[in-house]
Motif scaffolding. Structure first.
Motif, PDB file in Angstrom:
ATOM      1  N   TYR A   1      53.276  45.169  29.485  1.00 49.68           N
ATOM      2  CA  TYR A   1      53.650  45.325  30.883  1.00 49.68           C
ATOM      3  C   TYR A   1      52.481  45.789  31.738  1.00 49.68           C
ATOM      4  CZ  TYR A   1      54.191  50.314  29.577  1.00 49.68           C
ATOM      5  OH  TYR A   1      53.998  51.593  29.121  1.00 49.68           O
ATOM      6  N   THR A   2      52.700  45.708  33.034  1.00 52.19           N
ATOM      7  CA  THR A   2      51.755  46.208  34.022  1.00 52.19           C
ATOM      8  C   THR A   2      52.384  47.383  34.744  1.00 52.19           C
ATOM      9  OG1 THR A   2      50.790  44.011  34.359  1.00 52.19           O
ATOM     10  CG2 THR A   2      50.425  45.654  36.093  1.00 52.19           C
ATOM     11  N   ARG A   3      51.680  48.504  34.756  1.00 54.06           N
ATOM     12  CA  ARG A   3      52.171  49.664  35.507  1.00 54.06           C
ATOM     13  C   ARG A   3      51.771  49.490  36.961  1.00 54.06           C
ATOM     14  NH1 ARG A   3      49.244  54.289  33.035  1.00 54.06           N
ATOM     15  NH2 ARG A   3      47.707  52.646  32.755  1.00 54.06           N
ATOM     16  N   GLU A   4      52.760  49.498  37.826  1.00 53.02           N
ATOM     17  CA  GLU A   4      52.536  49.268  39.245  1.00 53.02           C
ATOM     18  C   GLU A   4      52.577  50.598  39.996  1.00 53.02           C
ATOM     19  OE1 GLU A   4      51.612  46.494  40.354  1.00 53.02           O
ATOM     20  OE2 GLU A   4      52.220  45.015  38.831  1.00 53.02           O
ATOM     21  N   PHE A   5      51.406  51.125  40.292  1.00 55.56           N
ATOM     22  CA  PHE A   5      51.300  52.323  41.107  1.00 55.56           C
ATOM     23  C   PHE A   5      51.260  51.919  42.577  1.00 55.56           C
ATOM     24  CE2 PHE A   5      49.522  53.463  36.993  1.00 55.56           C
ATOM     25  CZ  PHE A   5      50.054  54.724  36.756  1.00 55.56           C
ATOM     26  N   ALA A   6      51.310  52.888  43.458  1.00 57.90           N
ATOM     27  CA  ALA A   6      51.310  52.589  44.891  1.00 57.90           C
ATOM     28  C   ALA A   6      50.036  51.874  45.320  1.00 57.90           C
ATOM     29  CB  ALA A   6      51.492  53.882  45.682  1.00 57.90           C
ATOM     30  N   SER A   7      48.905  52.211  44.682  1.00 56.96           N
ATOM     31  CA  SER A   7      47.626  51.677  45.145  1.00 56.96           C
ATOM     32  C   SER A   7      46.909  50.791  44.129  1.00 56.96           C
ATOM     33  CB  SER A   7      46.692  52.836  45.528  1.00 56.96           C
ATOM     34  OG  SER A   7      46.483  53.699  44.422  1.00 56.96           O
TER      35      SER A   7
ATOM     36  N   PRO B   1      47.408  47.032  33.709  1.00 61.68           N
ATOM     37  CA  PRO B   1      48.084  46.453  32.540  1.00 61.68           C
ATOM     38  C   PRO B   1      48.064  47.416  31.359  1.00 61.68           C
ATOM     39  CG  PRO B   1      46.513  44.910  33.503  1.00 61.68           C
ATOM     40  CD  PRO B   1      46.242  46.237  34.134  1.00 61.68           C
ATOM     41  N   LYS B   2      49.146  47.426  30.602  1.00 57.25           N
ATOM     42  CA  LYS B   2      49.263  48.219  29.384  1.00 57.25           C
ATOM     43  C   LYS B   2      49.440  47.239  28.229  1.00 57.25           C
ATOM     44  CE  LYS B   2      50.295  52.461  27.581  1.00 57.25           C
ATOM     45  NZ  LYS B   2      49.561  53.712  27.826  1.00 57.25           N
ATOM     46  N   VAL B   3      48.350  46.980  27.516  1.00 57.84           N
ATOM     47  CA  VAL B   3      48.375  46.020  26.418  1.00 57.84           C
ATOM     48  C   VAL B   3      48.424  46.788  25.103  1.00 57.84           C
ATOM     49  CG1 VAL B   3      47.146  44.126  25.303  1.00 57.84           C
ATOM     50  CG2 VAL B   3      47.100  44.335  27.791  1.00 57.84           C
ATOM     51  N   PHE B   4      49.450  46.545  24.295  1.00 59.35           N
ATOM     52  CA  PHE B   4      49.651  47.303  23.062  1.00 59.35           C
ATOM     53  C   PHE B   4      48.639  46.886  21.999  1.00 59.35           C
ATOM     54  CE2 PHE B   4      54.414  46.750  24.235  1.00 59.35           C
ATOM     55  CZ  PHE B   4      54.199  47.418  25.416  1.00 59.35           C
TER      56      PHE B   4
ATOM     57  N   LYS C   1      50.845  39.643  26.695  1.00 57.08           N
ATOM     58  CA  LYS C   1      50.816  39.299  28.107  1.00 57.08           C
ATOM     59  C   LYS C   1      51.659  40.306  28.892  1.00 57.08           C
ATOM     60  CE  LYS C   1      48.471  35.481  27.489  1.00 57.08           C
ATOM     61  NZ  LYS C   1      47.080  35.343  27.990  1.00 57.08           N
ATOM     62  N   PRO C   2      51.110  40.902  29.948  1.00 57.38           N
ATOM     63  CA  PRO C   2      51.857  41.913  30.719  1.00 57.38           C
ATOM     64  C   PRO C   2      52.782  41.277  31.747  1.00 57.38           C
ATOM     65  CG  PRO C   2      49.632  41.722  31.581  1.00 57.38           C
ATOM     66  CD  PRO C   2      49.709  40.775  30.408  1.00 57.38           C
ATOM     67  N   TRP C   3      53.836  40.632  31.246  1.00 60.23           N
ATOM     68  CA  TRP C   3      54.753  39.901  32.123  1.00 60.23           C
ATOM     69  C   TRP C   3      55.709  40.820  32.870  1.00 60.23           C
ATOM     70  CZ3 TRP C   3      56.097  36.371  27.423  1.00 60.23           C
ATOM     71  CH2 TRP C   3      55.068  35.447  27.227  1.00 60.23           C
ATOM     72  N   TYR C   4      55.946  42.008  32.331  1.00 63.62           N
ATOM     73  CA  TYR C   4      56.871  42.936  32.984  1.00 63.62           C
ATOM     74  C   TYR C   4      56.091  43.856  33.908  1.00 63.62           C
ATOM     75  CZ  TYR C   4      60.971  45.924  33.629  1.00 63.62           C
ATOM     76  OH  TYR C   4      62.030  46.600  34.177  1.00 63.62           O
ATOM     77  N   HIS C   5      56.630  44.089  35.110  1.00 64.91           N
ATOM     78  CA  HIS C   5      55.959  44.936  36.096  1.00 64.91           C
ATOM     79  C   HIS C   5      56.806  46.186  36.319  1.00 64.91           C
ATOM     80  CE1 HIS C   5      52.995  41.815  37.203  1.00 64.91           C
ATOM     81  NE2 HIS C   5      53.972  41.013  36.786  1.00 64.91           N
ATOM     82  N   TYR C   6      56.275  47.287  35.809  1.00 65.28           N
ATOM     83  CA  TYR C   6      56.981  48.566  35.783  1.00 65.28           C
ATOM     84  C   TYR C   6      56.488  49.443  36.927  1.00 65.28           C
ATOM     85  CZ  TYR C   6      57.833  53.361  34.062  1.00 65.28           C
ATOM     86  OH  TYR C   6      58.183  54.675  33.947  1.00 65.28           O
ATOM     87  N   ARG C   7      57.388  49.704  37.866  1.00 63.46           N
ATOM     88  CA  ARG C   7      57.020  50.516  39.022  1.00 63.46           C
ATOM     89  C   ARG C   7      56.923  51.983  38.596  1.00 63.46           C
ATOM     90  NH1 ARG C   7      57.489  48.750  44.159  1.00 63.46           N
ATOM     91  NH2 ARG C   7      59.029  47.202  43.497  1.00 63.46           N
ATOM     92  N   LYS C   8      55.736  52.535  38.752  1.00 56.70           N
ATOM     93  CA  LYS C   8      55.462  53.900  38.285  1.00 56.70           C
ATOM     94  C   LYS C   8      55.333  54.810  39.492  1.00 56.70           C
ATOM     95  CE  LYS C   8      54.011  56.578  34.751  1.00 56.70           C
ATOM     96  NZ  LYS C   8      54.823  56.894  33.568  1.00 56.70           N
TER      97      LYS C   8
ATOM     98  N   ILE D   1      43.865  61.048  32.150  1.00 51.93           N
ATOM     99  CA  ILE D   1      43.403  60.013  31.230  1.00 51.93           C
ATOM    100  C   ILE D   1      44.473  58.936  31.041  1.00 51.93           C
ATOM    101  CG2 ILE D   1      42.801  59.551  28.810  1.00 51.93           C
ATOM    102  CD1 ILE D   1      41.380  62.290  28.820  1.00 51.93           C
ATOM    103  N   ILE D   2      45.725  59.381  30.879  1.00 51.41           N
ATOM    104  CA  ILE D   2      46.813  58.417  30.704  1.00 51.41           C
ATOM    105  C   ILE D   2      46.931  57.499  31.910  1.00 51.41           C
ATOM    106  CG2 ILE D   2      49.316  58.189  30.570  1.00 51.41           C
ATOM    107  CD1 ILE D   2      49.359  60.661  28.835  1.00 51.41           C
ATOM    108  N   ASN D   3      46.887  58.076  33.116  1.00 46.62           N
ATOM    109  CA  ASN D   3      47.047  57.255  34.320  1.00 46.62           C
ATOM    110  C   ASN D   3      45.861  56.347  34.576  1.00 46.62           C
ATOM    111  OD1 ASN D   3      49.562  58.224  35.015  1.00 46.62           O
ATOM    112  ND2 ASN D   3      48.743  59.959  36.170  1.00 46.62           N
TER     113      ASN D   3
END
Length: 349
Positions: free
Chosen positions: A117-123, A127-130, A217-224, A344-346
């Protein structure tokens, strides 16, 4: 057919983007089951507008809010598709997600497809690839993935930021047949276990899966965002997580799983002090009160025992220092390192 399940509660701000991303999929053989869970805003009106325009949208109305687990369980009972896909109402998916996931399932004759998935921040979008390459688990190999739902094991501790990335309910294509076979798999109530109801669902599901394909593939977009329920302080979260761990331990016993799974769960409990600590730091109160809460957390019997058996040598340096401070109850260092780890995580996670 793919049945896409969306629980909604006061989702008026983001539900249009969510549904637009689904209804414009390149794969058209789908139904969208929206369980409207007693919203007090205009979510229901928006859903009804979509349903009036597109017969693939099914709206289940509830007068009272009964929780995300109950909403998903209800949707599963009416789903007509061969496949199930879960999307949260404030997230969205890439335009060809369903097409590519179905193609991967057919190519590999798999009963489950997993993607990242892709972490969607405000700005920014991160992508978060396992794992970097496509991978297939088959037969007994699925055990390693099933174990991963309980927690990281040995070298998997080198990426503690992946604690629950494999266990999310979204970013997966599920076989409805496996979900509904007797006894059917259902979601536990978050009012009982606090969070990670999706991890428990996956523990049950992956005990049945026989062939799983992962697509990087980061097909899911996770609003963070910081306002989410899981990020807010709750005084009863430790007690709820105790019930979560109890449920996992019960499954280990019932399914007669081995020592590797028991160790993985203990690692989950140890790594979980990060989330509990961060939430405690966001609570109201003085620095002294937060210090006392964290000191008490690290001294709780369940967390203390798990931390004592945690093998630190797999961790990168910053993670090693953090969990060393937790293991030895060095509360000031533990507090300071939470800020470092959070950044670091963000940035990189």
């Amino acid at each position: 057919m793919v049945s896409i399940i969306i629980p909604t509660y006061n989702s008026e701000q983001h539900i249009q983007q969510c549904l637009d991303s689904i209804l414009t999929q390149s794969f058209g053989d789908l139904e969208v089951i929206c369980v409207e869970d007693g919203s007090t805003d205009h979510t229901l009106e928006l859903l009804e507008e979509f349903a009036a325009k597109d017969p693939r949208v099914i709206v289940i109305k509830r007068r009272e809010n009964t929780g995300i687990s109950s909403a998903r369980n209800t949707a599963i009972t009416v789903a007509r598709g061969e496949w199930l896909l879960f999307v949260d109402s404030d997230d969205w998916i890439s335009p060809d997600t369903c097409e590519r996931a179905i193609a991967a399932a057919h190519i590999h004759q798999a009963d489950t497809v997993v993607w990242c998935y892709t972490r969607e921040f405000a700005s920014q979008s991160l992508p978060k690839v396992f794992e970097s390459s496509e991978r297939v688990w088959e037969g007994d190999e699925v055990h390693s993935l099933h174990r991963r739902m309980y927690g990281p094991y040995r070298e998997e501790l080198s990426r503690p930021d992946l604690l629950d990335t494999w266990g999310t309910i979204w970013g997966k294509l599920y076989s409805k047949r496996l979900v509904t076979e007797d006894p059917p798999i259902t979601f536990v109530d978050t009012r009982v276990v606090g969070t990670a109801e999706d991890v428990v669902f996956n523990i049950d599901y992956f005990s049945r899966a026989r062939k799983v394909v992962y697509v990087p593939k980061p097909w899911y977009h996770y609003r963070k965002y910081m306002g989410s329920y899981s990020n807010r302080h709750r005084d009863d979260l430790c007690a709820k997580w105790d019930r979560l761990y109890d449920a996992m331990e019960q499954r280990i016993t019932t399914q007669q799983l081995g020592d590797d799974v028991k160790e993985a769960l203990q690692n989950r409990i140890a790594l979980g002090v990060l989330g509990l600590g961060i939430i405690a730091m966001r609570s109201e109160g003085t620095w002294k009160e937060k210090y006392q809460n964290l000191y008490a957390l690290l001294g709780r019997n369940r967390q203390h025992l798990a931390l004592q058996q945690l093998d630190l040598h797999y961790f990168p340096p910053h993670w090693h220092i953090f969990y060393y401070s937790a293991k030895h109850r060095l509360t000031p260092l533990f507090m300071a390192m939470q800020t470092v780890i959070g950044r670091i995580i963000n940035k990189d996670g």
